[in-house]
Structure formats: C-alpha cells, structure tokens
Scaffold this active site. Structure first.
Site, PDB file in Angstrom:
ATOM      1  N   ARG A  81       0.842  -1.195   0.000  1.00  0.00           N
ATOM      2  CA  ARG A  81       0.000   0.000   0.000  1.00  0.00           C
ATOM      3  C   ARG A  81       0.884   1.254   0.000  1.00  0.00           C
ATOM      4  O   ARG A  81       0.454   2.311   0.445  1.00  0.00           O
ATOM      5  CB  ARG A  81      -0.944  -0.016   1.193  1.00  0.00           C
ATOM      6  CG  ARG A  81      -2.046  -1.077   1.046  1.00  0.00           C
ATOM      7  CD  ARG A  81      -3.180  -0.875   2.034  1.00  0.00           C
ATOM      8  NE  ARG A  81      -4.223  -1.882   1.899  1.00  0.00           N
ATOM      9  CZ  ARG A  81      -5.186  -1.847   0.991  1.00  0.00           C
ATOM     10  NH1 ARG A  81      -5.197  -0.842   0.116  1.00  0.00           N
ATOM     11  NH2 ARG A  81      -6.097  -2.805   0.916  1.00  0.00           N
ATOM     12  N   GLY A 121      -6.601   4.047  -4.903  1.00  0.00           N
ATOM     13  CA  GLY A 121      -5.314   4.662  -4.542  1.00  0.00           C
ATOM     14  C   GLY A 121      -4.254   4.434  -5.602  1.00  0.00           C
ATOM     15  O   GLY A 121      -3.530   5.350  -5.999  1.00  0.00           O
ATOM     16  N   THR A 122      -4.206   3.206  -6.108  1.00  0.00           N
ATOM     17  CA  THR A 122      -3.176   2.857  -7.095  1.00  0.00           C
ATOM     18  C   THR A 122      -3.349   3.649  -8.382  1.00  0.00           C
ATOM     19  O   THR A 122      -2.406   4.184  -8.946  1.00  0.00           O
ATOM     20  CB  THR A 122      -3.267   1.349  -7.393  1.00  0.00           C
ATOM     21  OG1 THR A 122      -3.138   0.632  -6.157  1.00  0.00           O
ATOM     22  CG2 THR A 122      -2.203   0.909  -8.384  1.00  0.00           C
ATOM     23  N   THR A 142     -10.230  -4.530  -7.607  1.00  0.00           N
ATOM     24  CA  THR A 142     -10.569  -4.523  -6.178  1.00  0.00           C
ATOM     25  C   THR A 142     -11.820  -5.344  -5.923  1.00  0.00           C
ATOM     26  O   THR A 142     -12.715  -5.380  -6.756  1.00  0.00           O
ATOM     27  CB  THR A 142     -10.792  -3.101  -5.611  1.00  0.00           C
ATOM     28  OG1 THR A 142     -11.235  -3.201  -4.243  1.00  0.00           O
ATOM     29  CG2 THR A 142     -11.855  -2.326  -6.390  1.00  0.00           C
ATOM     30  N   ASP A 144     -13.808  -4.440  -3.782  1.00  0.00           N
ATOM     31  CA  ASP A 144     -14.788  -3.450  -3.315  1.00  0.00           C
ATOM     32  C   ASP A 144     -15.705  -2.938  -4.415  1.00  0.00           C
ATOM     33  O   ASP A 144     -16.759  -2.359  -4.117  1.00  0.00           O
ATOM     34  CB  ASP A 144     -14.067  -2.240  -2.707  1.00  0.00           C
ATOM     35  CG  ASP A 144     -13.114  -2.640  -1.605  1.00  0.00           C
ATOM     36  OD1 ASP A 144     -12.159  -1.879  -1.336  1.00  0.00           O
ATOM     37  OD2 ASP A 144     -13.296  -3.732  -1.041  1.00  0.00           O
ATOM     38  N   ARG A 179     -31.077 -18.341  16.092  1.00  0.00           N
ATOM     39  CA  ARG A 179     -30.264 -17.163  16.408  1.00  0.00           C
ATOM     40  C   ARG A 179     -30.333 -16.109  15.314  1.00  0.00           C
ATOM     41  O   ARG A 179     -30.685 -16.415  14.163  1.00  0.00           O
ATOM     42  CB  ARG A 179     -28.787 -17.571  16.536  1.00  0.00           C
ATOM     43  CG  ARG A 179     -28.419 -18.180  17.864  1.00  0.00           C
ATOM     44  CD  ARG A 179     -27.025 -18.768  17.796  1.00  0.00           C
ATOM     45  NE  ARG A 179     -26.541 -19.187  19.122  1.00  0.00           N
ATOM     46  CZ  ARG A 179     -25.518 -19.997  19.320  1.00  0.00           C
ATOM     47  NH1 ARG A 179     -24.839 -20.471  18.272  1.00  0.00           N
ATOM     48  NH2 ARG A 179     -25.155 -20.339  20.546  1.00  0.00           N
ATOM     49  N   MET A 186     -16.248  -7.201   3.590  1.00  0.00           N
ATOM     50  CA  MET A 186     -15.375  -6.076   3.277  1.00  0.00           C
ATOM     51  C   MET A 186     -16.064  -5.133   2.290  1.00  0.00           C
ATOM     52  O   MET A 186     -17.258  -5.248   2.052  1.00  0.00           O
ATOM     53  CB  MET A 186     -14.060  -6.598   2.691  1.00  0.00           C
ATOM     54  CG  MET A 186     -13.125  -7.192   3.730  1.00  0.00           C
ATOM     55  SD  MET A 186     -11.575  -7.688   2.956  1.00  0.00           S
ATOM     56  CE  MET A 186     -10.490  -7.707   4.384  1.00  0.00           C
ATOM     57  N   ARG A 281     -25.098 -13.739  17.249  1.00  0.00           N
ATOM     58  CA  ARG A 281     -23.663 -14.027  17.093  1.00  0.00           C
ATOM     59  C   ARG A 281     -23.114 -13.206  15.922  1.00  0.00           C
ATOM     60  O   ARG A 281     -23.873 -12.780  15.061  1.00  0.00           O
ATOM     61  CB  ARG A 281     -23.451 -15.519  16.820  1.00  0.00           C
ATOM     62  CG  ARG A 281     -23.799 -16.420  17.989  1.00  0.00           C
ATOM     63  CD  ARG A 281     -22.821 -16.280  19.123  1.00  0.00           C
ATOM     64  NE  ARG A 281     -23.022 -17.271  20.170  1.00  0.00           N
ATOM     65  CZ  ARG A 281     -23.864 -17.119  21.188  1.00  0.00           C
ATOM     66  NH1 ARG A 281     -24.633 -16.006  21.258  1.00  0.00           N
ATOM     67  NH2 ARG A 281     -23.986 -18.048  22.121  1.00  0.00           N
TER      68      ARG A 281
END
Ligand code: F6P
Length: 363
Positions: A81, A121-122, A142, A144, A179, A186, A281
């Site tokens: 990074r 960023g890159t 990515t 993302d 539950r 991410m 959980r």
C-alpha cells in the site's frame, strides 16, 4: 510464430498495488501474453507495488513467468500500500525523494510505460505520476467494486461468491440455534459487496455505509420476522456500515463509539440483543474474501482488461485506465477514477430489488 504487430511501446513495467484479489494474476497474464506474443514487447515486473519501483526491486518477466497463472489467487509480483505522494513526515521531503526515485528508475529501466493494477489509490497514484510526465496505463482491480469509470472491477465477483457461500452456511447454523447471526463483509467505504452478497444469500437485513442504520428499525424487522414464525435471521453488514447516531458525530466521537469492538459486526450483535433480546452471534469474513481461485467471470474480465491494456500500450495511448462499460471493454482518462470512490447510489436498483424481496436496509 505469429507475425508481430507494430507497437509504440517496446518495454514496460508492470506492478500490482493495494489489496490483492482473485483475478490479479489473470490480468497480469492478459497484459503480458498479449504484449509479448502479439507485439514483442519486453516486460519488467515490479515487486510489491510502487515500493518496488522506488527501491528498483524488479525482474524481467518471461513467458514462463506469466503462463499458467490464470487460476492462481494473489499476485506473482507481490503488492503493497505504498503511497509515494502521501507524506509520512511533516515537510513532505519523503514525497520528493520517492517520486524522484520512481522517475529515476523509470528512466534507468528504459520504460516506455508503467502498467499499474490496483484500486482507487493505485490508479490515483498512476494519474499523478502521469502528471509528472511518466506514461501510465491503469487496470481497475478490487473486491470493493468502488472505482469510478468502470462498471465492475475484477475481484468483486470472486469475493461475492465467497461472501454468498458464507451466508448460505450461516443460514443452517442460525436456524439450528434460532439465532440472529451478523456477518461482516469487506468493501472499505462502499457497500457493493454487502449489498450484492446480501441479495444473493438472502440476507434478512443488509447494512451498507450509504444508508446509515437505525437499530430500532432493525429490531422491529427482526421481531416481526420472529412473530411470523421465522426463528432465525441473517444480518449482512458492510465493514463501513454506520448508525444514524454516528453520522451526527465528529471523527473523535465516532472512534470512541467503536472502541472496544474489533469490528462493526460485534457491536451490531450487541446492539441487536439489547434491542430485541434475541440471541445473536457475529462473524467477520475478512481476508477470505481476498483469497483463492478467481471466479470464471473475474477471469474473463481480468483477461479482457489485460489484453485491452496491451493494445493501449501498442497504440501509445497512455494516461488511461481500461474499463468495463456495459458489456464492452473501453478505457477512460486516468483523471476519471483519481481521488474518487464509487459508492452505492441511494436509488440504485439493487437496493429496490432487496427491499422488494422483504429485506430491511436498516431504516
Ligand atoms: O480494498 C480491499 C480491501 O480488502 C478492503 O475491502 C478492506 O477494507 C481493505 O482492503 C483491507 O486492507 P488491508 O489489506 O491493508 O488490511
């Protein structure tokens, strides 16, 4: 041996930077095989992102290096990074030194162009280096899916498959124990991965950064599900999700509000139990989303973007990022993704799709 086509680029460097993802090696293979086989270019592999260019940590890439890597996860070049334009000390002296080292090594290695595979960023660094006079071509990578200028990034669909499989698995254990299970995905500051995996996995609640959540709305939805006989629920939360209260806080208070919780999923699980009394959980999928074999769709996209980048090199079309536009491979000026993050528009059709099948978006 095919007849080599003319090329404006004779020798180029290639690096991978930012978070790794499935498909990176497929993209490297696409760029290098097209550049070498079709245009006869020579290739300098730069290790560990921009850090390798600063340190001249490089090696010549030969066909043996970029063959047989289509299905391999990670990146054969390594990544970091390293952000050359980000001052690590007050006076910014280090930025001047780093950029000078990059410029010097670019010249010393006789590069006609630098191919950078990375996220926001890159590609932003690539754009700034092009403003410094280097020839740069970017590829959008990515999990993302948050890069402006391309409809999708390779890595996203592979992470989507991993996230969806995890959600499927959580259904059975949540049902066995009646539950609520919160799974955190991410995505950095964007909610694409959580939104798509939530729809694919049938999440009952999907929380994304773009729609700050109201814990009372979540509680109401979960209690209504319980009253209707659904003994379990799955909450899919993006790591960047935040509450309505947090949107009114400054950075310091927001940090305080998160202190003590390793991740949003754990805080959310506590908030849900406090709000509903339901046993809850938390699971953080983490780096599983970044590893392993790329999906077929990512292999196709990564290879297509890679070969398109080689064509840009051959035509001497520098200062651009290859991109997916609809179903077509295109390219945009590197200024388009620079300094931006593509977040989920509040009116995105996938949000309406989720709501249409009864999903609570936290409001
Ligand atoms: O950008 C990809 C990504 O996995 C994000 O989703 C996540 O927030 C970040 O990288 C994690 O960064 P690192 O790999 O430096 O821990």
């Amino acid at each position: 041996m095919a007849i080599l086509q003319k090329s404006a680029t004779k020798n180029f460097g290639i690096l991978t930077a930012g978070g790794d993802c499935p498909g990176l090696n497929a993209a490297i293979r696409g760029v290098c095989r097209a550049a070498y086989d079709r245009y006869g270019m020579t290739i300098v592999g730069v290790a560990n992102g921009y850090r390798g260019l600063i340190e001249e940590n490089v090696r010549s890439l030969r066909p043996v290096d970029f063959s047989g890597i289509l299905t391999r996860g990670g990146t054969i070049l390594g990544a970091s990074r390293e952000k050359p334009f980000k001052p690590s000390s007050g006076d910014g002296e280090d930025v001047i030194e780093k950029v000078e080292a990059i410029r010097e090594n670019y010249r010393k290695l006789k590069l006609d162009c630098l191919v950078v595979l990375g996220g926001n960023g890159t590609n932003t660094t690539g754009y700034r280096l092009s403003q410094e006079g280097l020839n740069v071509v970017g590829l959008p990578k990515t999990i993302d899916n948050d890069i402006v200028g391309t409809d999708r990034t390779f890595g996203f669909f592979s992470a989507l498959s991993i996230g969806t499989e995890a959600i499927d698995r959580l259904h059975s254990t949540a049902q066995s124990h009646s539950r609520v299970i919160v799974i955190e995905l991410m995505g950095h500051k964007a909610g694409w991965l959580a939104l798509y995996a939530g729809v694919a996995g049938g999440g009952d609640v999907i929380l994304i950064p773009e729609i700050p959540y109201d814990i009372k709305a979540i509680g109401k939805h979960l209690l209504e599900r319980s009253r209707s006989g659904k003994t379990f629920s799955i909450v899919v939360a993006a790591e960047g999700a935040l509450s309505l209260e947090e949107t009114k806080m400054d950075k310091k208070d927001r940090k305080k509000c998160r202190a003590g919780f390793p991740s949003i999923a754990y805080r959310l699980a506590g908030e849900i139990t406090a709000e509903t009394g339901m046993e809850t959980r938390a699971t953080v999928l983490g780096y599983m989303q970044r590893g392993g074999v790329p999906s077929a769709a990512d292999r196709v996209l990564a290879t297509s973007l890679g070969t398109a980048a080689a064509d840009l090199l051959a035509r001497g079309e520098y200062g651009r990022m290859v991109a997916l536009t609809g179903n077509d491979i295109s390219s945009v000026d590197l200024s388009v993704p620079a300094g931006k993050v593509k977040t989920v528009p509040p009116d995105h059709q996938m949000i309406d799709t989720a709501i249409s099948v009864g999903t609570c978006m936290g409001v």
